[in-house]
Design an enzyme around this catalytic site. Sequence first.
Site, short mmCIF file in Angstrom:
data_model
loop_
_atom_site.label_atom_id
_atom_site.label_comp_id
_atom_site.label_asym_id
_atom_site.label_seq_id
_atom_site.Cartn_x
_atom_site.Cartn_y
_atom_site.Cartn_z
N ASP A 16 -11.89 2.42 3.79
CA ASP A 16 -12.17 0.99 3.62
C ASP A 16 -13.67 0.75 3.39
O ASP A 16 -14.06 -0.34 2.96
CB ASP A 16 -11.77 0.23 4.90
N LYS B 156 0.83 -1.20 0.00
CA LYS B 156 0.00 0.00 0.00
C LYS B 156 0.86 1.25 0.00
O LYS B 156 0.67 2.16 -0.80
CB LYS B 156 -0.83 0.04 1.28
N GLN C 24 -5.91 -2.39 9.61
CA GLN C 24 -5.71 -3.66 8.92
C GLN C 24 -6.36 -4.81 9.70
O GLN C 24 -6.16 -4.94 10.90
CB GLN C 24 -4.20 -3.91 8.74
N1 GUN Z 1 -7.70 -7.47 5.43
C1 GUN Z 1 -7.95 -8.14 4.27
N2 GUN Z 1 -8.49 -7.29 3.36
C2 GUN Z 1 -8.57 -6.09 3.94
C3 GUN Z 1 -9.05 -4.82 3.50
O1 GUN Z 1 -9.52 -4.62 2.37
N3 GUN Z 1 -8.97 -3.83 4.41
C4 GUN Z 1 -8.49 -4.01 5.65
N4 GUN Z 1 -8.47 -2.98 6.48
N5 GUN Z 1 -8.05 -5.16 6.10
C5 GUN Z 1 -8.09 -6.20 5.25
#
Ligand code: GUN
Length: 298
Positions: free
Chosen positions: A120, A53, A97
Amino acid sequence: METLLLKGKPVLDSIKEALVPRVENLKESDIVPQLAAILVGDDPASHVYVRNKSKAFERLNCKSKTYKIPADTTEKDLLELIDSLNKDIEIHGILVQLPLPKHLDSKKILNSVSPKKDVDGFHPENLGLLLEGSPNFIPCTPSGVLEILKYYNIPVSGRHAVIIGRSNIVGKPMFALLAQKFEIGNATVTIFHTGTKDIAFYTKQADILIAAVGLPNMVTGDMIKVGADIIDVGINRVDDDSEKGYKLLGDVDINSVMGKANSITPVPGGVGPMTITMLLVNTIKSAEKSKKYTLDYC
Ligand code: GUN
């Protein structure tokens, strides 16, 4: 039948190209879109995801700040960090996350992120807006799937879309998107899960099959309809004797559907890289809103 591989790269390249002038435009107002990613504990897959990211944000002249928090952090400390980020005018997106360590209440933590910075799309307010048909932030993986369907001109309206998995991250928002009368939508949608009795009965009816369960090679060629379009959201680490010690497999056994499906997203290289691109889209959108509503942004 030749099965088309729906690769993510050309889709995200075209999306990123359109983002460049928007980032430049913001820069003229001294705004640099910035994400705050909170990583609690040391799940190796999450570390890779957060690192990727940061790189993607930097490449587009955006910022991504990672907060690495020890696994034994208290809920109170985490809520305080999120509160300070909610109030920070230079932060446009906050991402916690997942999965979080078991002792933390994920719902409470996600609900504490300001809906205005919830890139998100996991906050109940944003999920509610999506269900209502007026989405603000759309969860990144499902919106990446829509972009793939759009880019490759896969027809959606009037077709039967079958979703495997009812997670809050993929299955449920995917249902909310495909069932509505959106540009990419208007499908008849079936969503099934661990309570479903005869899985193959449903998969065989799917014009569009979306697999998001996290079970390697769960869907096999004998379970699909000829000409189906398959979106494989699964990214499963399976041990092998390679140098890395594992390989990535999707939820669909790709070899067994080749020649029978009309198209399929590969793993890796299909839906996976779309998620980060859609996070960029949401963060830039949030930064643009902050410009318009400076006074009540935080
Ligand atoms: N864990 C797996 N996919 C995601 C996502 O799209 N966002 C977040 N915050 N955690 C994740």
